[in-house]
Scaffold this active site. Sequence first.
Site, PDB file in Angstrom:
ATOM      1  N   ASN A  10       0.876  -1.175   0.000  1.00 32.71           N
ATOM      2  CA  ASN A  10       0.000   0.000   0.000  1.00 32.71           C
ATOM      3  C   ASN A  10       0.912   1.223   0.000  1.00 32.71           C
ATOM      4  O   ASN A  10       1.511   1.552   1.015  1.00 32.71           O
ATOM      5  CB  ASN A  10      -0.885  -0.027   1.256  1.00 32.71           C
ATOM      6  CG  ASN A  10      -1.690   1.247   1.422  1.00 32.71           C
ATOM      7  OD1 ASN A  10      -1.777   2.066   0.500  1.00 32.71           O
ATOM      8  ND2 ASN A  10      -2.286   1.412   2.593  1.00 32.71           N
ATOM      9  N   LYS A  12       0.090   4.247  -0.242  1.00 33.14           N
ATOM     10  CA  LYS A  12      -0.517   5.446   0.362  1.00 33.14           C
ATOM     11  C   LYS A  12      -0.270   6.654  -0.554  1.00 33.14           C
ATOM     12  O   LYS A  12      -0.266   6.491  -1.762  1.00 33.14           O
ATOM     13  CB  LYS A  12       0.016   5.642   1.782  1.00 33.14           C
ATOM     14  CG  LYS A  12      -0.130   4.360   2.616  1.00 33.14           C
ATOM     15  CD  LYS A  12       0.143   4.530   4.075  1.00 33.14           C
ATOM     16  CE  LYS A  12      -0.092   3.194   4.779  1.00 33.14           C
ATOM     17  NZ  LYS A  12       0.083   3.270   6.231  1.00 33.14           N
ATOM     18  N   HIS A  93      -9.588   1.457   5.065  1.00 33.96           N
ATOM     19  CA  HIS A  93      -8.285   1.612   5.727  1.00 33.96           C
ATOM     20  C   HIS A  93      -8.411   2.576   6.908  1.00 33.96           C
ATOM     21  O   HIS A  93      -9.154   3.547   6.850  1.00 33.96           O
ATOM     22  CB  HIS A  93      -7.241   2.121   4.728  1.00 33.96           C
ATOM     23  CG  HIS A  93      -5.851   2.051   5.272  1.00 33.96           C
ATOM     24  ND1 HIS A  93      -5.336   3.018   6.100  1.00 33.96           N
ATOM     25  CD2 HIS A  93      -4.889   1.114   5.127  1.00 33.96           C
ATOM     26  CE1 HIS A  93      -4.100   2.671   6.441  1.00 33.96           C
ATOM     27  NE2 HIS A  93      -3.804   1.525   5.864  1.00 33.96           N
ATOM     28  N   GLU A  95      -6.585   4.869   7.963  1.00 35.58           N
ATOM     29  CA  GLU A  95      -6.282   6.281   7.692  1.00 35.58           C
ATOM     30  C   GLU A  95      -7.482   6.988   7.060  1.00 35.58           C
ATOM     31  O   GLU A  95      -7.704   8.178   7.285  1.00 35.58           O
ATOM     32  CB  GLU A  95      -5.022   6.381   6.809  1.00 35.58           C
ATOM     33  CG  GLU A  95      -3.775   6.093   7.641  1.00 35.58           C
ATOM     34  CD  GLU A  95      -2.613   5.519   6.873  1.00 35.58           C
ATOM     35  OE1 GLU A  95      -2.588   5.593   5.638  1.00 35.58           O
ATOM     36  OE2 GLU A  95      -1.716   4.967   7.543  1.00 35.58           O
ATOM     37  N   GLU A 163      -5.488  -4.726  10.798  1.00 31.11           N
ATOM     38  CA  GLU A 163      -4.425  -3.745  10.974  1.00 31.11           C
ATOM     39  C   GLU A 163      -4.685  -2.921  12.237  1.00 31.11           C
ATOM     40  O   GLU A 163      -5.434  -1.934  12.201  1.00 31.11           O
ATOM     41  CB  GLU A 163      -4.380  -2.781   9.780  1.00 31.11           C
ATOM     42  CG  GLU A 163      -4.090  -3.445   8.459  1.00 31.11           C
ATOM     43  CD  GLU A 163      -3.512  -2.441   7.471  1.00 31.11           C
ATOM     44  OE1 GLU A 163      -2.402  -2.668   6.998  1.00 31.11           O
ATOM     45  OE2 GLU A 163      -4.174  -1.421   7.202  1.00 31.11           O
ATOM     46  N   GLY A 169       2.730   2.157  10.777  1.00 29.57           N
ATOM     47  CA  GLY A 169       3.755   3.182  10.621  1.00 29.57           C
ATOM     48  C   GLY A 169       4.502   3.519  11.891  1.00 29.57           C
ATOM     49  O   GLY A 169       5.203   4.532  11.951  1.00 29.57           O
ATOM     50  N   SER A 208       3.393  -2.210  10.351  1.00 28.70           N
ATOM     51  CA  SER A 208       4.830  -2.299  10.615  1.00 28.70           C
ATOM     52  C   SER A 208       5.445  -3.655  10.247  1.00 28.70           C
ATOM     53  O   SER A 208       6.360  -4.140  10.934  1.00 28.70           O
ATOM     54  CB  SER A 208       5.139  -1.941  12.072  1.00 28.70           C
ATOM     55  OG  SER A 208       4.806  -0.578  12.320  1.00 28.70           O
TER      56      SER A 208
END
Length: 245
Positions: A10, A12, A93, A95, A163, A169, A208
């Site tokens: 991904n 992003k 997702h 985010e 996730e 991250g 991660s």
Amino acid sequence: MTRRKLIAGNWKMNGSLATLAELDGIAAAAKARPDIDVAVAVPFTLITPAATRVPSLSIGAQDVHAADSGAHTGCVSAAMVREAGARFTIVGHSERRADQHETSQDAWAKATAAHRHGLNVILCCGETEAERDAGRAERVVQAQIEKSVPENATGDWLTLAYEPRWAIGTGRTPTLDDIAAIHAIARAKLRALIGDAAAQVRILYGGSVTGDNAAAILSTADVDGALVGGASLTAAKFVPIIEAA
Ligand code: PGA
């Protein structure tokens, strides 16, 4: 029940025409592993050049709108990304849940639209750090799955990605036991929702994942692959994860 492992990148909001060269090495590593699936979700603007450059690699989008067309300035539909060359899309997702206030119901609608237009779907779920600290991780993930998994889902087109938000991250990951525990309750929830089809749905871990921890995570019970952000941006970092699968 054997499920093919899937290693999905991904990107992003990263990448450019210049960095598409990274896909060459990723495609080569994928060709060397015909026993697994490899995919990369790129920004909308890079879908066509990526799919043209590496036709052997599954290129996807990171989001789609739930509607087919209409007055939705700045949004892109499933039909559009499909026409651009995407074979799949990520939906839900964390985010997008955090930045765009998307809900599990939104993820359901997006997954349904994507499937209608022939896209495979990687549907994300995962708890926040506060939810985990409060002992609510399992219940949060169960509720997200219940609200977002389409009733007609099968493993032919749907993949789930667990996730934990606090692992994305950050360089932090749950213990392998914690990953196995959530994947087990996720599969049980899928079974309750879609019956025997649940056995074929892949459940990825994301957050991660690196070349250093991939082998251990990917051999954990009920982990059918990984969704990889930062470590998917270069072939140097992503290829070792493909090789570890
Ligand atoms: P990360 O991101 O690998 O950079 O933690 C994972 C994701 O958000 O899909």
